[in-house]
Design an enzyme around this catalytic site. Structure first.
Site, PDB file in Angstrom:
ATOM      1  N   ARG A 264      67.048  -8.723   3.235  1.00  0.00           N
ATOM      2  CA  ARG A 264      66.414  -9.558   4.253  1.00  0.00           C
ATOM      3  C   ARG A 264      66.693  -8.956   5.624  1.00  0.00           C
ATOM      4  O   ARG A 264      67.822  -8.572   5.927  1.00  0.00           O
ATOM      5  CB  ARG A 264      66.946 -10.998   4.198  1.00  0.00           C
ATOM      6  N   GLU A 293      58.343  -9.470  10.714  1.00  0.00           N
ATOM      7  CA  GLU A 293      57.410  -8.578  10.031  1.00  0.00           C
ATOM      8  C   GLU A 293      55.974  -9.030  10.264  1.00  0.00           C
ATOM      9  O   GLU A 293      55.708 -10.231  10.287  1.00  0.00           O
ATOM     10  CB  GLU A 293      57.718  -8.549   8.524  1.00  0.00           C
ATOM     11  N   HIS A 312      58.413  -3.175   3.737  1.00  0.00           N
ATOM     12  CA  HIS A 312      58.728  -4.249   2.794  1.00  0.00           C
ATOM     13  C   HIS A 312      57.995  -4.023   1.469  1.00  0.00           C
ATOM     14  O   HIS A 312      57.299  -4.907   0.951  1.00  0.00           O
ATOM     15  CB  HIS A 312      58.366  -5.610   3.373  1.00  0.00           C
TER      16      HIS A 312
END
Length: 351
Positions: A264, A293, A312
């Site tokens: 995270r 993000e 990601h």
């Protein structure tokens, strides 16, 4: 049974067949599921899985409270990806909501306390992409273990020697420290030990004997931070773990050490990380997740050479994406059939 229906049913995993096959009788009762923040390009898997229940799907990639509520109004279940935050204000505006099912492992984007108070189930998919994320974390680790960004840049600049890579150490002479020791970290431990790394681990919620059984050495957080050559993060995001990697932690690391984060983004104070990379507190970093993000085009980390950033994507393969969506839909089916999710996160909601 017609061949078309047979073909459709053959796409459903055998262990989930009974869930799907016994619901078609309820087609007359329309239900709604809101799909938020999905990044799959289509909802073919979701429509195939939920269609027999007579479900209307509402899809939205909006992230504001009003956009989330507009897409979710009247929904019994929210299926959500990473971006939308299902906070208390949103939950209070959705009186028909029975459950929030996460496309993924982490549930930090959902207000668990508010859901629990209202008896709303929160479920996740904890048993997918284990090897994918572990492989990505190992790839990022090896990227710096072999100093590939430096080798690539110097070669592109016309050099053809190893001077810029000095000193380059063997995995057998280096320690990979795992902060958190859940499923993904355990898979990474297995993979990294196979190529020679010594593995240390710290996780206050895992017994030391279990860490040892998996082939890692249990150590204190302080020792891991000060002694590991690579630190890979595998923690959930909680108030206690937010910014666990801060300026103090980064200054305590070896100046030759590297930070890897596939967990995270908010585990790391990005301002402190940028300072650490520029000032040489650590040798480099590799991150697949960021505090916000997508990472903005003008974010300072984009201009720093000794950090590798991926979008990601650690979780992604075609296999893992399919498994994630099917497993999430199975949890939705359980809820719509007035059942309890298998992977219920807030068990207190049952009271």
């Amino acid at each position: 049974m017609c061949s078309r229906k047979l073909r459709r049913l053959e796409t459903i995993p055998r262990d989930e067949f009974n869930l799907f096959s016994s619901v078609s009788v309820k087609r007359s009762v329309r239900k709604k599921v809101a799909v938020l923040g999905a990044r799959y390009g289509d909802l073919i898997i979701e429509r195939r899985a939920l269609g027999p229940l007579g479900v209307d799907l509402s899809e939205s990639r909006g992230a504001t409270e009003d956009e989330i509520v507009a897409a979710s109004e009247g929904a019994q279940v929210i299926l959500c990806g990473g971006a939308p935050k299902i906070n208390a204000a949103v939950i209070r505006r959705l009186p028909e909501l029975k459950a929030v099912v996460r496309y993924g492992i982490g549930v930090d984007t959902v207000d668990l306390a508010e859901c629990t108070r209202r008896g709303i189930y929160v479920a996740n998919v904890p048993d997918y992409c284990i090897d994918e994320v572990a492989t990505h974390a190992l790839t990022l680790t090896l990227n710096w273990a072999r100093k590939l960004p430096i080798a690539q840049q110097t070669t592109k600049n016309g050099q053809w020697d190893i001077a810029a890579l000095w000193p380059l150490q063997s995995p057998q002479d280096q320690v990979l420290g795992l902060l958190g020791f859940g499923r993904i970290a355990q898979a990474l431990c297995r993979m990294s030990r196979a190529i020679g790394f010594q593995v240390w681990a710290n996780d206050p919620y895992v017994e030391k004997s279990r860490i040892q059984k998996r082939g890692a050495k249990p150590v204190s957080l302080k020792r891991l931070v000060r002694g590991a050559d690579f630190i890979s993060l595998h923690l959930p995001l909680t108030p206690e773990t937010r910014h666990i990697i801060d300026a103090t932690t980064l200054q305590a690391m070896k100046p030759t050490a590297y930070l890897v984060n596939t967990a995270r983004g908010e585990l790391v104070d990005e301002t402190a990380l940028g300072l650490a990379l520029k000032k040489g507190w650590i040798a480099g970093a590799a991150i697949d997740v960021t505090e916000k993000e997508p990472l903005s085009q003008d974010h300072p980390l984009r201009s720093i050479d000794n950090v590798v950033i991926t979008p990601h994507c650690a979780w992604y393969t075609e296999r893992s994406q399919k498994a994630l969506r099917q497993k999430a839909c199975t949890e939705v089916i359980r809820v719509l059939r007035d059942g309890i999710p298998k992977n219920l996160v807030n068990k207190a909601a049952l009271r």
